[in-house]
Design a protein around this motif. Structure first.
Motif, PDB file in Angstrom:
ATOM      1  N   LYS A 196       0.853  -1.173  -0.036  1.00 54.09           N
ATOM      2  CA  LYS A 196      -0.052  -0.086  -0.152  1.00 54.09           C
ATOM      3  C   LYS A 196       0.850   1.372  -0.042  1.00 54.09           C
ATOM      4  N   GLU A 197       2.019   1.248   0.802  1.00 50.73           N
ATOM      5  CA  GLU A 197       2.772   2.318   0.742  1.00 50.73           C
ATOM      6  C   GLU A 197       3.586   2.698  -0.498  1.00 50.73           C
ATOM      7  N   ILE A 198       3.966   1.622  -0.916  1.00 49.28           N
ATOM      8  CA  ILE A 198       4.723   1.622  -2.106  1.00 49.28           C
ATOM      9  C   ILE A 198       3.824   2.463  -3.308  1.00 49.28           C
ATOM     10  N   ILE A 199       2.737   1.841  -3.273  1.00 56.08           N
ATOM     11  CA  ILE A 199       1.641   2.550  -4.351  1.00 56.08           C
ATOM     12  C   ILE A 199       1.317   3.847  -3.937  1.00 56.08           C
ATOM     13  N   ALA A 200       1.204   4.132  -2.694  1.00 58.06           N
ATOM     14  CA  ALA A 200       1.052   5.565  -2.352  1.00 58.06           C
ATOM     15  C   ALA A 200       2.232   6.495  -2.715  1.00 58.06           C
ATOM     16  N   GLN A 201       3.359   6.112  -2.591  1.00 56.65           N
ATOM     17  CA  GLN A 201       4.288   6.810  -2.992  1.00 56.65           C
ATOM     18  C   GLN A 201       4.704   7.201  -4.500  1.00 56.65           C
ATOM     19  N   GLY A 202       3.844   6.503  -5.139  1.00 57.40           N
ATOM     20  CA  GLY A 202       3.967   6.475  -6.637  1.00 57.40           C
ATOM     21  C   GLY A 202       4.742   5.650  -7.370  1.00 57.40           C
ATOM     22  N   GLY A 203       5.303   4.524  -6.623  1.00 57.93           N
ATOM     23  CA  GLY A 203       6.049   3.113  -6.961  1.00 57.93           C
ATOM     24  C   GLY A 203       7.335   3.175  -6.636  1.00 57.93           C
ATOM     25  N   VAL A 204       8.207   2.498  -6.922  1.00 56.79           N
ATOM     26  CA  VAL A 204       9.616   2.163  -6.620  1.00 56.79           C
ATOM     27  C   VAL A 204      10.340   2.939  -7.917  1.00 56.79           C
ATOM     28  N   LYS A 205      10.778   4.093  -7.788  1.00 56.60           N
ATOM     29  CA  LYS A 205      11.548   4.860  -8.659  1.00 56.60           C
ATOM     30  C   LYS A 205      12.788   4.033  -9.163  1.00 56.60           C
ATOM     31  N   ILE A 206      13.140   4.050 -10.182  1.00 56.88           N
ATOM     32  CA  ILE A 206      14.583   3.284 -10.570  1.00 56.88           C
ATOM     33  C   ILE A 206      15.502   4.045 -11.519  1.00 56.88           C
ATOM     34  N   SER A 207      14.876   5.498 -12.068  1.00 50.89           N
ATOM     35  CA  SER A 207      15.467   6.244 -12.708  1.00 50.89           C
ATOM     36  C   SER A 207      14.603   7.513 -12.687  1.00 50.89           C
ATOM     37  N   ALA A 208      15.182   8.673 -13.322  1.00 48.71           N
ATOM     38  CA  ALA A 208      14.368  10.113 -13.303  1.00 48.71           C
ATOM     39  C   ALA A 208      12.919   9.670 -14.171  1.00 48.71           C
ATOM     40  N   ASP A 209      12.943   8.940 -14.933  1.00 46.34           N
ATOM     41  CA  ASP A 209      11.689   8.665 -15.866  1.00 46.34           C
ATOM     42  C   ASP A 209      11.238   7.335 -15.836  1.00 46.34           C
ATOM     43  N   GLU A 210      11.349   6.304 -14.739  1.00 39.11           N
ATOM     44  CA  GLU A 210      11.114   5.127 -14.613  1.00 39.11           C
ATOM     45  C   GLU A 210      10.690   4.680 -13.321  1.00 39.11           C
ATOM     46  N   VAL A 211       9.344   4.014 -13.399  1.00 41.51           N
ATOM     47  CA  VAL A 211       9.103   3.436 -11.971  1.00 41.51           C
ATOM     48  C   VAL A 211       8.439   2.210 -12.087  1.00 41.51           C
ATOM     49  N   ILE A 212       8.545   1.354 -10.959  1.00 42.75           N
ATOM     50  CA  ILE A 212       7.878   0.049 -10.777  1.00 42.75           C
ATOM     51  C   ILE A 212       6.521   0.242  -9.828  1.00 42.75           C
ATOM     52  N   MET A 213       5.457  -0.157 -10.415  1.00 44.52           N
ATOM     53  CA  MET A 213       4.281  -0.129  -9.796  1.00 44.52           C
ATOM     54  C   MET A 213       3.581  -1.446  -9.530  1.00 44.52           C
ATOM     55  N   PRO A 214       3.508  -1.761  -8.248  1.00 45.38           N
ATOM     56  CA  PRO A 214       2.854  -2.889  -7.905  1.00 45.38           C
ATOM     57  C   PRO A 214       1.295  -2.942  -8.223  1.00 45.38           C
ATOM     58  N   ASP A 215       0.740  -4.219  -8.640  1.00 48.11           N
ATOM     59  CA  ASP A 215      -0.682  -4.277  -8.902  1.00 48.11           C
ATOM     60  C   ASP A 215      -1.181  -5.497  -8.221  1.00 48.11           C
ATOM     61  N   PRO A 216      -1.672  -5.443  -6.938  1.00 49.07           N
ATOM     62  CA  PRO A 216      -1.788  -6.584  -6.103  1.00 49.07           C
ATOM     63  C   PRO A 216      -3.380  -7.190  -6.400  1.00 49.07           C
ATOM     64  N   ILE A 217      -3.352  -8.407  -6.118  1.00 51.81           N
ATOM     65  CA  ILE A 217      -4.772  -9.000  -6.155  1.00 51.81           C
ATOM     66  C   ILE A 217      -4.787  -9.804  -4.519  1.00 51.81           C
ATOM     67  N   LEU A 218      -5.889  -9.772  -3.845  1.00 50.48           N
ATOM     68  CA  LEU A 218      -5.670 -10.154  -2.689  1.00 50.48           C
ATOM     69  C   LEU A 218      -6.434 -11.793  -2.768  1.00 50.48           C
ATOM     70  N   VAL A 219      -5.861 -12.616  -2.097  1.00 52.10           N
ATOM     71  CA  VAL A 219      -6.354 -13.901  -2.275  1.00 52.10           C
ATOM     72  C   VAL A 219      -6.551 -14.578  -0.778  1.00 52.10           C
ATOM     73  N   GLY A 220      -7.666 -15.092  -0.615  1.00 53.56           N
ATOM     74  CA  GLY A 220      -8.026 -16.076   0.666  1.00 53.56           C
ATOM     75  C   GLY A 220      -9.211 -16.732   0.645  1.00 53.56           C
ATOM     76  N   ARG A 221      -9.423 -17.271   1.960  1.00 57.31           N
ATOM     77  CA  ARG A 221     -10.662 -18.142   1.931  1.00 57.31           C
ATOM     78  C   ARG A 221     -11.694 -17.836   2.431  1.00 57.31           C
ATOM     79  N   ASN A 222     -11.502 -16.327   3.147  1.00 54.97           N
ATOM     80  CA  ASN A 222     -12.793 -15.769   3.774  1.00 54.97           C
ATOM     81  C   ASN A 222     -13.203 -14.420   2.734  1.00 54.97           C
ATOM     82  N   GLU A 223     -14.140 -14.563   1.898  1.00 60.87           N
ATOM     83  CA  GLU A 223     -14.491 -13.344   1.189  1.00 60.87           C
ATOM     84  C   GLU A 223     -14.856 -12.082   2.025  1.00 60.87           C
TER      85      GLU A 223
END
Length: 381
Positions: free
Chosen positions: A28-55
């Motif tokens: 959540k915090e990585i997404i909030a900060q705008g992803g992981v910056k790896i250069s001046a014009d490149e970022v890595i953005m996580p796109d999660p899906i939550l999995v579990g047994r209890n809906e």
């Protein structure tokens, strides 16, 4: 701006660690900060899906975290090519079977520890990933705690001279549940559910010792089940079949001796829930989760044993607090960011499934030592 989107299947995040450390304080915090910056014009953005047994739990977690997607059908997301990474924070017994499915589906692996219930099972996961050409990582969070990073800086600057010994104290009182509710899940205290403090904590001590002080060569371990009955989440009593305390001594490379007391039946009178004292020829340090205190050779008092008088020395006065010289991020988040960079940039990431297997190996050898009442050597995997 170039965005590298990394789809992450997050399985088991309805548990305490998965929710707090991995989802809310890392992804959540990585997404909030705008992803992981790896250069001046490149970022890595996580796109999660939550999995579990209890809906219902998954829906609530989505509200808390802002994550939009969840499912109770693991198979469906494993077959979805938009998710490149499988993350597992389930209970130990469910971890290896799910990871094997993810490997078969061609997913990179990042997971909690222990990575398996046996060394053989944990090592198989490593071998399967390597054979499939997949990247993999195991959570080894304590390496990024501020207290441990301060210790590492001291070592890099030769503060200790020759390190002689490491003494770790970990734990706290986990209430039995008869009058005060327990603050840990009941499965932790049942061997048949893969519980026990040896299995839990020796995995941690393996990577801490190997990475900071020297590879573990041998172990002498004594476990105990001090509390025989506890109350579970449904208010029912159950018999404790797993160890709730562990007293272990380790022989490290370089003739360093380490001893760790790990207990869920101890009351804390120390600086933190985990403290490490490192003693060397030039100085000593005591590190907790965040703070670190040092005493140099020149500040070391010279006590004389005399039990017939009040102690004239205040032993705390000769210690100095290591100042905050740099900002420290959440330890779990810091390792997540390194793993995401490893996926996109192929930067080094030495904390893989083989390291996870080493942790399981030490736990197994610790149990063997307890059963045999002897020292047990640690063979190289």
């Amino acid at each position: 701006m170039t965005t590298h989107t990394i789809g992450i299947i997050m399985n088991g995040v309805t548990g305490r660690m998965g929710t707090n450390q991995h989802l809310l304080r890392s992804i959540k915090e990585i997404i909030a900060q705008g992803g992981v910056k790896i250069s001046a014009d490149e970022v890595i953005m996580p796109d999660p899906i939550l999995v579990g047994r209890n809906e219902a739990k998954l829906q609530e977690l989505c509200k808390r975290s802002g994550v939009q997607k969840y499912t109770t059908d693991l198979e469906s997301v494993l077959s979805d090519p938009s998710y490149q990474v499988y993350f597992d924070a389930q209970v130990t017994g469910r971890r290896a079977p799910a990871i094997k499915k993810a490997i078969q589906a061609g997913k990179h692996i990042y997971c909690e520890k222990p990575t398996g219930t046996t060394t053989e099972e944990a090592l198989e996961l490593y071998e399967l990933c390597e054979a499939a050409g997949l990247k993999h990582g195991v959570v080894q969070d304590k390496l990024w705690l501020p207290g441990m990073l301060k210790l590492k800086r001291l070592m890099e600057n030769d503060f200790f001279g020759k390190i002689l010994s490491v003494r770790g104290e970990f734990g706290y009182w986990v209430f039995e549940g008869h009058s005060v509710p327990a603050q840990r899940p009941s499965w932790n205290y049942r061997k048949e559910d893969d519980g026990g403090i040896i299995v839990d904590m020796l995995c941690h001590w393996r990577y801490v010792l190997d990475n900071l002080f020297g590879n573990v060569k041998a172990v002498s371990c004594l476990g105990a089940t001090h509390i025989e009955e506890r109350i579970d989440e449904n208010g029912k009593p159950y018999k404790c079949t797993a160890d709730d305390a562990c007293y272990a001594t380790f022989e490290l490379e370089g003739d360093v001796i380490a001893h760790f007391n790990s207990s869920w039946t101890v009351r804390v009178r120390r600086d933190d829930l985990l403290t490490l004292q490192v003693d060397g020829t030039k100085g000593s340090a005591v590190a907790g989760l965040r703070e670190c205190y040092i005493q140099h050779y020149g500040n070391t008092p010279k006590p004389v044993w005399n039990p017939d008088i009040e102690q004239p020395i205040n032993f705390y006065e000769g210690w100095s607090k290591v100042p905050q010289q740099e900002p420290f991020d959440n330890a779990f988040k810091a390792q997540w960011e390194l793993f995401l960079k490893h996926l996109v940039q192929d930067t080094p990431f030495p904390w893989g499934l083989k390291e996870g297997a080493k942790g399981v190996q030490l736990a197994e050898k610790g149990i063997e030592s307890w059963e045999k009442k002897c020292w047990v050597n640690i063979d190289e995997l």
